[in-house]
Design a protein around this motif. Structure first.
Motif, PDB file in Angstrom:
ATOM      1  N   ALA B 293      10.004  -5.225 -13.067  1.00 34.24           N
ATOM      2  CA  ALA B 293      10.032  -4.550 -11.766  1.00 34.24           C
ATOM      3  C   ALA B 293       9.286  -5.387 -10.730  1.00 34.24           C
ATOM      4  O   ALA B 293       8.451  -6.230 -11.071  1.00 34.24           O
ATOM      5  CB  ALA B 293       9.397  -3.166 -11.878  1.00 34.24           C
ATOM      6  N   GLU B 294       9.607  -5.126  -9.474  1.00 29.13           N
ATOM      7  CA  GLU B 294       8.907  -5.810  -8.384  1.00 29.13           C
ATOM      8  C   GLU B 294       8.000  -4.791  -7.691  1.00 29.13           C
ATOM      9  O   GLU B 294       8.429  -3.684  -7.374  1.00 29.13           O
ATOM     10  CB  GLU B 294       9.948  -6.364  -7.397  1.00 29.13           C
ATOM     11  N   ILE B 295       6.746  -5.171  -7.480  1.00 27.50           N
ATOM     12  CA  ILE B 295       5.808  -4.249  -6.835  1.00 27.50           C
ATOM     13  C   ILE B 295       5.737  -4.565  -5.337  1.00 27.50           C
ATOM     14  O   ILE B 295       5.554  -5.719  -4.948  1.00 27.50           O
ATOM     15  CB  ILE B 295       4.393  -4.398  -7.444  1.00 27.50           C
ATOM     16  N   VAL B 296       5.898  -3.556  -4.512  1.00 25.69           N
ATOM     17  CA  VAL B 296       5.732  -3.748  -3.064  1.00 25.69           C
ATOM     18  C   VAL B 296       4.692  -2.745  -2.568  1.00 25.69           C
ATOM     19  O   VAL B 296       4.569  -1.642  -3.114  1.00 25.69           O
ATOM     20  CB  VAL B 296       7.061  -3.545  -2.290  1.00 25.69           C
ATOM     21  N   GLU B 297       3.937  -3.133  -1.556  1.00 24.38           N
ATOM     22  CA  GLU B 297       2.969  -2.193  -1.004  1.00 24.38           C
ATOM     23  C   GLU B 297       3.609  -1.466   0.175  1.00 24.38           C
ATOM     24  O   GLU B 297       4.267  -2.066   1.005  1.00 24.38           O
ATOM     25  CB  GLU B 297       1.703  -2.912  -0.542  1.00 24.38           C
ATOM     26  N   VAL B 298       3.440  -0.156   0.212  1.00 25.43           N
ATOM     27  CA  VAL B 298       3.968   0.621   1.335  1.00 25.43           C
ATOM     28  C   VAL B 298       2.834   1.427   1.947  1.00 25.43           C
ATOM     29  O   VAL B 298       1.835   1.724   1.288  1.00 25.43           O
ATOM     30  CB  VAL B 298       5.112   1.565   0.907  1.00 25.43           C
ATOM     31  N   SER B 299       3.026   1.772   3.216  1.00 27.79           N
ATOM     32  CA  SER B 299       1.992   2.544   3.897  1.00 27.79           C
ATOM     33  C   SER B 299       2.567   3.875   4.378  1.00 27.79           C
ATOM     34  O   SER B 299       3.669   3.922   4.926  1.00 27.79           O
ATOM     35  CB  SER B 299       1.458   1.741   5.083  1.00 27.79           C
ATOM     36  N   CYS B 300       1.829   4.936   4.153  1.00 27.03           N
ATOM     37  CA  CYS B 300       2.216   6.271   4.605  1.00 27.03           C
ATOM     38  C   CYS B 300       1.052   6.827   5.434  1.00 27.03           C
ATOM     39  O   CYS B 300       0.248   7.626   4.936  1.00 27.03           O
ATOM     40  CB  CYS B 300       2.521   7.167   3.414  1.00 27.03           C
ATOM     41  N   PRO B 301       0.946   6.400   6.691  1.00 29.14           N
ATOM     42  CA  PRO B 301      -0.262   6.685   7.475  1.00 29.14           C
ATOM     43  C   PRO B 301      -0.531   8.167   7.717  1.00 29.14           C
ATOM     44  O   PRO B 301      -1.683   8.556   7.891  1.00 29.14           O
ATOM     45  CB  PRO B 301      -0.002   5.958   8.803  1.00 29.14           C
ATOM     46  N   ASN B 302       0.520   8.996   7.677  1.00 31.39           N
ATOM     47  CA  ASN B 302       0.297  10.421   7.959  1.00 31.39           C
ATOM     48  C   ASN B 302      -0.168  11.232   6.753  1.00 31.39           C
ATOM     49  O   ASN B 302      -0.470  12.420   6.887  1.00 31.39           O
ATOM     50  CB  ASN B 302       1.563  11.044   8.548  1.00 31.39           C
ATOM     51  N   PHE B 303      -0.228  10.572   5.581  1.00 30.64           N
ATOM     52  CA  PHE B 303      -0.687  11.291   4.387  1.00 30.64           C
ATOM     53  C   PHE B 303      -2.124  11.785   4.552  1.00 30.64           C
ATOM     54  O   PHE B 303      -2.537  12.716   3.891  1.00 30.64           O
ATOM     55  CB  PHE B 303      -0.579  10.413   3.136  1.00 30.64           C
ATOM     56  N   GLU B 304      -2.882  11.130   5.436  1.00 29.56           N
ATOM     57  CA  GLU B 304      -4.274  11.576   5.594  1.00 29.56           C
ATOM     58  C   GLU B 304      -4.352  12.997   6.169  1.00 29.56           C
ATOM     59  O   GLU B 304      -5.385  13.649   6.071  1.00 29.56           O
ATOM     60  CB  GLU B 304      -5.082  10.594   6.451  1.00 29.56           C
TER      61      GLU B 304
END
Lengths: 99, 499
Positions: B293-304
């Motif tokens: 598998a390939e790992i990518v970083e994602v951001s979910c800024p509203n999760f806070e």
């Protein structure tokens, strides 16, 4: 400043039909104050141009055909009733003052 | 020779080969329960008579050569949030003590049709409100890995019954993590399917736009097999999805993630997460890379903002749903001495019947929905919900599935957070966004934290209606970790009981 007063909590408890002792009201007022401070942040995130979501699925007006299907018998429907009489739920007095 | 340490899939094969009967299998589990449940307290009610009748029926059908469902004769523990005809259903609350539903939940109907043997009802936080099962009116459940610790919540009874080998399968419900967090802290597997995948008919409602029933087991394949029994459209639930159930059993058996993109959500890790949790999570990621598998970083800024929005939406819906407990038609009635009117009896009943956390949430929800505050609280929370769904949409554009630790810590001590509701709510920080968006989420074990030797959960999230993807990744990761460890995590669980 407190986000919520003890009197407000007492009012909410009346609306929610939950009798509360004086100690319960004191305790809950301070806890709710803490919780409201913690959840207050939703207001900074949400701008008016963002539409609200009430439900994850875009379903509308789900209906079924208007046909009679088997349902609970009166005995089953009343099986958990605290009190019943003549195939009806028997409840405390609803209108006017109780004796 | 006992089968209780086997997987449900193995039990299914043994039953089909007539190496064991459904009656014997049920009795083995009742013996185990008698031996260990005094310590664990996973069950609120055992239905020995009903279970053995069901098992006998399955054995008779098998002897007659009838075609049976793969899980026919396999025992299951049912969370006490599900209505089962004639069987006490309390939802962990005094207000429903002694209530015997006059009908079956759709999940129960499907289990019965498949020949699954329902052993009894499991303990839970009252009305599924909690992360530790300490809010049950019937006393806490203990984590089989360390009896002084919580088994997670709200479905702590179901997860503990699996980890204590009291049942190979269990049903949970997940409003903000109540399937996944208990799975994480007990070293078991739990899946919250896509919202609408499993019928809510007969499930005591907490927060209707978030509630979702799902399967729990000790392996990914067992969980998938149970998923296929309980999922599917139901005309009795107007929010039920009318589409084919994804082939989750086939996905769990694929053992292949080559070329898949796995998104690590930046905001669900790092600060606030226990060191041992992060270490095991990162090691599991390496296994997925090794598997192609390939790992990518994602951001979910509203999760806070997710936690804050959840603790407005869920209590708001609960304050409305729990209005049905009014002492008029079923359940507890207090103070009806002929001198009091209905409203007073209702208020006294609700005072006596509801526990502290339930009252807290009803009052909070009543406040958030009251005029003058509605827009600021409930309205804003619904807008945050939209933002969270947008974050997921953007993240799933970059990855096939998303991953994070399931819970920020391992199991904490019973009583440790009982007096601090805000600290308790933080347990759900990584699980809540899934419910807000209505997508699928799984927790599976990824090892023991070095500092306390307690299980760590790995969460996999898949887009709505694509539950098969999390099973595919989960099955592959489980196989890789088992081969690395040379055994399953559950084989390291402490031996309980006298036998």
């Amino acid at each position: 400043m407190a986000a919520i007063s003890r009197d407000e909590v007492a009012h909410l408890a009346r609306l929610a039909r939950i009798e509360m002792s004086s100690e319960e009201l004191d305790h809950l007022a301070s806890e709710l104050d803490q919780i409201l401070h913690a959840v207050d942040r939703v207001q900074e995130a949400a701008k008016d141009d963002v539409p609200p979501t009430s439900h994850p699925l875009p379903l509308k007006n789900v209906t079924r055909p208007d046909v009679v299907i088997p349902s609970l018998s009166p005995e089953d429907a009343l099986s958990g009733a605290p009190a019943s009489d003549e195939q009806r739920f028997k409840v405390p007095q609803i209108l006017g003052d109780a004796e | 020779m006992t089968f209780i340490y086997n997987t449900a899939a193995e039990m299914s094969i043994a039953l089909a080969a007539k190496e064991v009967s459904a009656v014997d299998l049920a009795n083995e589990h009742f013996d185990r329960i008698a031996d260990v449940d005094g310590d664990v307290h996973a069950f609120l009610y055992l239905d020995k008579e009903g279970a053995l009748a069901q098992a006998k029926d399955v054995d008779a059908k098998r002897a007659a050569g009838e075609k049976l469902s793969p899980l026919a004769g396999v025992p299951l523990a049912l969370k006490d949030v599900m209505a089962q005809r004639g069987i006490p259903t309390t939802c962990g609350s005094k207000i429903l003590e002694g209530w015997r539903p006059p009908y079956d939940a759709t999940v129960v109907t499907r289990l019965k049709e498949a020949g699954v043997v329902i052993l009894g009802k499991t303990n839970m936080d009252e009305f599924a409100m909690g992360s530790s099962t300490e809010n049950s009116a019937y006393g806490p459940t203990h984590n089989p890995w360390d009896l002084s610790r919580i088994p997670g919540g709200s479905g702590g009874g179901s997860s503990a019954s699996l980890a204590a080998f009291e049942a190979p399968l269990a049903i949970g419900t997940d409003t903000g993590g109540s399937i996944r967090q208990p799975a994480a802290v007990t070293g078991t597997v739990g899946v919250k399917p896509t919202y609408g995948a499993v019928s809510r008919y007969g499930l005591v409602a907490f927060s209707s736009s978030l509630d979702q029933a799902g399967p729990c087991a000790r392996t990914v394949l067992d969980t998938a097999m149970l998923h296929e029994v309980i999922a599917g459209h139901d005309a009795k639930d107007s929010s039920s999805i009318n589409a084919p159930v994804p082939a989750v059993v086939a996905a769990a058996k694929k053992l292949d993630v080559k070329g898949m993109k796995i998104g690590v959500i930046k905001e669900l890790g790092g600060e606030g997460f226990q060191k041992g949790v992060s270490e095991r999570f990162n090691e599991a990621l390496e296994e997925l890379v090794k598997a192609g598998a390939e790992i990518v970083e994602v951001s979910c800024p509203n999760f806070e903002y997710a936690l804050a929005a959840y603790y407005l939406i869920a209590p708001s819906e609960a304050s409305s749903n729990l209005a049905r407990f009014d002492s008029m038609r079923y359940g507890l009635r207090v103070g009806d001495d002929g001198s009091r009117g209905a409203e007073e009896v209702m208020s006294l009943t609700r005072q006596a019947g509801f526990g502290k956390e339930v009252k807290r949430r009803i009052i909070l929800g009543t406040y958030a929905l009251s005029s003058g505050y509605y827009d600021a609280y409930y309205g804003s929370a619904q807008r945050v919900r939209t933002l969270i769904m947008r974050d997921y949409e953007a993240a799933f554009a970059k990855a096939d599935v998303l991953v994070s630790p399931t819970a920020p810590t391992t199991a904490f001590k019973i009583g440790e957070k009982a007096d601090d509701p805000v600290a308790m709510y933080l347990n759900d920080i990584a699980t809540i966004p899934v419910n807000m968006a209505g997508i699928g989420g799984m927790s599976l074990p990824c090892g023991l934290a070095a500092e306390d030797n307690l299980p760590v959960g790995f969460q996999i999230m898949s887009p709505a209606m694509k539950d098969d993807l999390m099973y595919q990744v989960g099955g592959t990761l489980e196989a890789a970790l088992n081969s690395k460890w040379g055994s399953t995590l559950m084989s390291q669980a402490p031996k309980l009981g006298a036998k």
